[in-house]
Design a protein around this motif. Sequence first.
Motif, PDB file in Angstrom:
ATOM      1  N   THR A  10       0.862  -1.304  -0.038  1.00 23.54           N
ATOM      2  CA  THR A  10      -0.074   0.129   0.112  1.00 23.54           C
ATOM      3  C   THR A  10       0.991   1.374  -0.044  1.00 23.54           C
ATOM      4  OG1 THR A  10       0.066   0.090   2.494  1.00 23.54           O
ATOM      5  CG2 THR A  10      -1.598  -1.299   1.427  1.00 23.54           C
ATOM      6  N   THR A  11       0.395   2.467  -0.137  1.00 23.76           N
ATOM      7  CA  THR A  11       1.199   3.770  -0.114  1.00 23.76           C
ATOM      8  C   THR A  11       1.778   4.010   1.206  1.00 23.76           C
ATOM      9  OG1 THR A  11      -0.995   4.994   0.133  1.00 23.76           O
ATOM     10  CG2 THR A  11       0.178   4.799  -2.189  1.00 23.76           C
ATOM     11  N   GLN A  12       0.844   3.376   2.383  1.00 23.18           N
ATOM     12  CA  GLN A  12       1.356   3.564   3.543  1.00 23.18           C
ATOM     13  C   GLN A  12       2.758   2.799   3.951  1.00 23.18           C
ATOM     14  OE1 GLN A  12       0.172   5.588   6.271  1.00 23.18           O
ATOM     15  NE2 GLN A  12       1.972   4.990   7.144  1.00 23.18           N
ATOM     16  N   GLU A  13       2.874   1.428   3.597  1.00 26.59           N
ATOM     17  CA  GLU A  13       3.944   0.372   3.620  1.00 26.59           C
ATOM     18  C   GLU A  13       4.772   0.871   2.950  1.00 26.59           C
ATOM     19  OE1 GLU A  13       1.011  -3.542   4.249  1.00 26.59           O
ATOM     20  OE2 GLU A  13       1.563  -3.102   2.338  1.00 26.59           O
ATOM     21  N   ALA A  14       4.706   1.417   1.708  1.00 25.43           N
ATOM     22  CA  ALA A  14       5.887   1.857   0.821  1.00 25.43           C
ATOM     23  C   ALA A  14       6.383   3.259   1.417  1.00 25.43           C
ATOM     24  CB  ALA A  14       5.280   2.554  -0.568  1.00 25.43           C
ATOM     25  N   ALA A  15       5.650   3.973   2.017  1.00 27.08           N
ATOM     26  CA  ALA A  15       6.047   5.260   2.739  1.00 27.08           C
ATOM     27  C   ALA A  15       7.192   4.831   3.883  1.00 27.08           C
ATOM     28  CB  ALA A  15       4.987   6.018   3.323  1.00 27.08           C
ATOM     29  N   GLU A  16       6.568   3.591   4.446  1.00 30.95           N
ATOM     30  CA  GLU A  16       7.441   3.408   5.815  1.00 30.95           C
ATOM     31  C   GLU A  16       8.796   2.717   5.365  1.00 30.95           C
ATOM     32  OE1 GLU A  16       4.975   0.437   7.917  1.00 30.95           O
ATOM     33  OE2 GLU A  16       3.764   2.321   8.671  1.00 30.95           O
ATOM     34  N   ILE A  17       8.888   1.957   4.173  1.00 32.45           N
ATOM     35  CA  ILE A  17       9.964   1.290   3.754  1.00 32.45           C
ATOM     36  C   ILE A  17      10.784   2.448   3.143  1.00 32.45           C
ATOM     37  CG2 ILE A  17      11.043   0.137   1.741  1.00 32.45           C
ATOM     38  CD1 ILE A  17       8.506  -1.805   1.945  1.00 32.45           C
ATOM     39  N   LEU A  18      10.300   3.445   2.713  1.00 39.17           N
ATOM     40  CA  LEU A  18      11.210   4.422   1.878  1.00 39.17           C
ATOM     41  C   LEU A  18      11.513   5.625   3.027  1.00 39.17           C
ATOM     42  CD1 LEU A  18       9.526   4.772  -1.492  1.00 39.17           C
ATOM     43  CD2 LEU A  18      11.826   3.821  -0.917  1.00 39.17           C
ATOM     44  N   GLY A  19      10.888   5.744   4.109  1.00 39.95           N
ATOM     45  CA  GLY A  19      11.162   6.920   5.227  1.00 39.95           C
ATOM     46  C   GLY A  19      10.682   8.084   4.670  1.00 39.95           C
ATOM     47  N   SER A  24       4.232  11.903  -0.557  1.00 44.36           N
ATOM     48  CA  SER A  24       5.347  11.712  -1.171  1.00 44.36           C
ATOM     49  C   SER A  24       5.492  10.812  -2.209  1.00 44.36           C
ATOM     50  CB  SER A  24       6.634  12.057  -0.512  1.00 44.36           C
ATOM     51  OG  SER A  24       6.955  13.183   0.088  1.00 44.36           O
ATOM     52  N   VAL A  25       4.981   9.419  -1.711  1.00 42.47           N
ATOM     53  CA  VAL A  25       5.029   8.340  -2.343  1.00 42.47           C
ATOM     54  C   VAL A  25       3.766   8.250  -3.266  1.00 42.47           C
ATOM     55  CG1 VAL A  25       4.058   5.946  -2.333  1.00 42.47           C
ATOM     56  CG2 VAL A  25       5.668   6.874  -0.348  1.00 42.47           C
ATOM     57  N   GLN A  26       2.678   9.148  -3.066  1.00 40.46           N
ATOM     58  CA  GLN A  26       1.650   9.424  -3.949  1.00 40.46           C
ATOM     59  C   GLN A  26       2.195  10.196  -5.196  1.00 40.46           C
ATOM     60  OE1 GLN A  26      -1.275  11.121  -1.399  1.00 40.46           O
ATOM     61  NE2 GLN A  26      -2.201   9.177  -0.988  1.00 40.46           N
ATOM     62  N   LYS A  27       2.930  11.248  -4.769  1.00 37.05           N
ATOM     63  CA  LYS A  27       3.629  11.976  -5.985  1.00 37.05           C
ATOM     64  C   LYS A  27       4.527  11.457  -6.795  1.00 37.05           C
ATOM     65  CE  LYS A  27       3.143  16.577  -3.364  1.00 37.05           C
ATOM     66  NZ  LYS A  27       3.770  17.562  -2.811  1.00 37.05           N
ATOM     67  N   LEU A  52      11.517  -1.463  -3.255  1.00 31.08           N
ATOM     68  CA  LEU A  52      13.044  -1.794  -2.648  1.00 31.08           C
ATOM     69  C   LEU A  52      14.057  -1.461  -3.612  1.00 31.08           C
ATOM     70  CD1 LEU A  52      12.048  -5.386  -1.390  1.00 31.08           C
ATOM     71  CD2 LEU A  52      12.275  -3.395  -0.105  1.00 31.08           C
ATOM     72  N   ALA A  53      13.678  -1.329  -5.075  1.00 35.14           N
ATOM     73  CA  ALA A  53      14.801  -1.024  -5.797  1.00 35.14           C
ATOM     74  C   ALA A  53      14.782   0.503  -6.007  1.00 35.14           C
ATOM     75  CB  ALA A  53      14.156  -1.464  -7.276  1.00 35.14           C
ATOM     76  N   PHE A  54      13.846   1.188  -5.773  1.00 31.06           N
ATOM     77  CA  PHE A  54      13.827   2.668  -5.527  1.00 31.06           C
ATOM     78  C   PHE A  54      14.742   3.004  -4.385  1.00 31.06           C
ATOM     79  CE2 PHE A  54      12.210   7.062  -4.569  1.00 31.06           C
ATOM     80  CZ  PHE A  54      12.184   7.536  -5.748  1.00 31.06           C
ATOM     81  N   LYS A  55      14.505   2.279  -3.227  1.00 33.47           N
ATOM     82  CA  LYS A  55      15.187   2.454  -2.039  1.00 33.47           C
ATOM     83  C   LYS A  55      16.701   2.265  -2.198  1.00 33.47           C
ATOM     84  CE  LYS A  55      15.562   1.417   2.932  1.00 33.47           C
ATOM     85  NZ  LYS A  55      14.900   0.811   4.126  1.00 33.47           N
ATOM     86  N   ALA A  56      17.042   1.193  -2.892  1.00 32.00           N
ATOM     87  CA  ALA A  56      18.523   0.861  -3.119  1.00 32.00           C
ATOM     88  C   ALA A  56      19.155   1.871  -4.177  1.00 32.00           C
ATOM     89  CB  ALA A  56      18.468  -0.532  -3.796  1.00 32.00           C
ATOM     90  N   GLY A  58      18.903   5.127  -3.740  1.00 34.79           N
ATOM     91  CA  GLY A  58      19.336   6.292  -2.985  1.00 34.79           C
ATOM     92  C   GLY A  58      18.797   7.584  -3.522  1.00 34.79           C
ATOM     93  N   THR A  59      17.872   7.458  -4.489  1.00 36.22           N
ATOM     94  CA  THR A  59      17.285   8.697  -5.107  1.00 36.22           C
ATOM     95  C   THR A  59      16.548   9.592  -3.895  1.00 36.22           C
ATOM     96  OG1 THR A  59      17.549   7.588  -7.062  1.00 36.22           O
ATOM     97  CG2 THR A  59      16.028   9.626  -6.924  1.00 36.22           C
ATOM     98  N   VAL A  60      16.679  10.711  -3.858  1.00 36.98           N
ATOM     99  CA  VAL A  60      15.796  11.443  -3.037  1.00 36.98           C
ATOM    100  C   VAL A  60      14.761  12.236  -3.771  1.00 36.98           C
ATOM    101  CG1 VAL A  60      15.748  13.506  -1.376  1.00 36.98           C
ATOM    102  CG2 VAL A  60      17.756  12.060  -1.385  1.00 36.98           C
ATOM    103  N   PRO A  61      13.435  11.944  -3.619  1.00 38.24           N
ATOM    104  CA  PRO A  61      12.299  12.518  -4.407  1.00 38.24           C
ATOM    105  C   PRO A  61      12.547  13.681  -4.559  1.00 38.24           C
ATOM    106  CG  PRO A  61      11.616  10.885  -2.876  1.00 38.24           C
ATOM    107  CD  PRO A  61      13.050  10.947  -2.319  1.00 38.24           C
ATOM    108  N   ARG A  62      12.674  14.284  -5.960  1.00 37.61           N
ATOM    109  CA  ARG A  62      12.725  15.802  -6.064  1.00 37.61           C
ATOM    110  C   ARG A  62      11.630  16.655  -5.508  1.00 37.61           C
ATOM    111  NH1 ARG A  62      11.354  13.975 -11.207  1.00 37.61           N
ATOM    112  NH2 ARG A  62       9.139  14.360 -11.827  1.00 37.61           N
ATOM    113  N   HIS A  63      10.404  15.811  -5.099  1.00 36.26           N
ATOM    114  CA  HIS A  63       9.245  16.414  -4.368  1.00 36.26           C
ATOM    115  C   HIS A  63       9.496  17.071  -2.889  1.00 36.26           C
ATOM    116  CE1 HIS A  63       7.082  14.627  -7.798  1.00 36.26           C
ATOM    117  NE2 HIS A  63       7.239  13.494  -7.231  1.00 36.26           N
TER     118      HIS A  63
END
Length: 198
Positions: A10-19, A24-27, A52-56, A58-63
């Motif tokens: 879910t977006t909530q779970e993705a947010a927790e994984i990515l910190g 921001s995840v929705q964006k 997990l690939a996005f987290k690995a 190391g990209t900081v979301p531009r948002h």
Amino acid sequence: MLKDHTDVCTTQEAAEILGLSVTSVQKLVEGGEMPAWKTPGGHRRIPRESVLAFKASGTVPRHDKGAPTRSTLLVVEDEEMQRAVFATQFAKWNLPLDVTFCKNGYEALIEIGLRAPDILFLDISMRGLDGYEVMETVLNRPSLRDVNIAIVSGVLSEELAARGGVPPGVAFFPKPVRYDELRGFATACCMRKQRLYA
């Protein structure tokens, strides 16, 4: 084809994984930076492998870079007149707040399930599911641990004590409301989020 629910987030779970925040995840999803789809009920689902690939990477979301960070405020209040007064006061505060109002506890839990707020203002005395029950639900969900909660109620401290009192970390503002104090609380919450995403 995805085989089971463990392959998706879910977006909530993705947010927790990515910190990151859910917003921001929705964006990221809306900007096409992370693949996702919606369920028939309108909820986003994201492949766990992509998260997990996005987290690995190391990209900081531009948002989250440089742009002013807005906070979300959910107000749970059953009195229409009080909701109108709140709206008038919030408009004067000039804070980076996106405000949503709910008139009862059931609406609030649905809204929180869709999008966890940064700040939660709760009336306690409401018919049906009251503010205390909403608060306990939020406090008992680890995924909602970052929600800043304030009880804004005319209920007496003795009544609150009979239900367990005001939990640690929860602010209490008695009615009639002192809006300068409430604004101070909201300002501190907004500044905290801006520091986190600066």
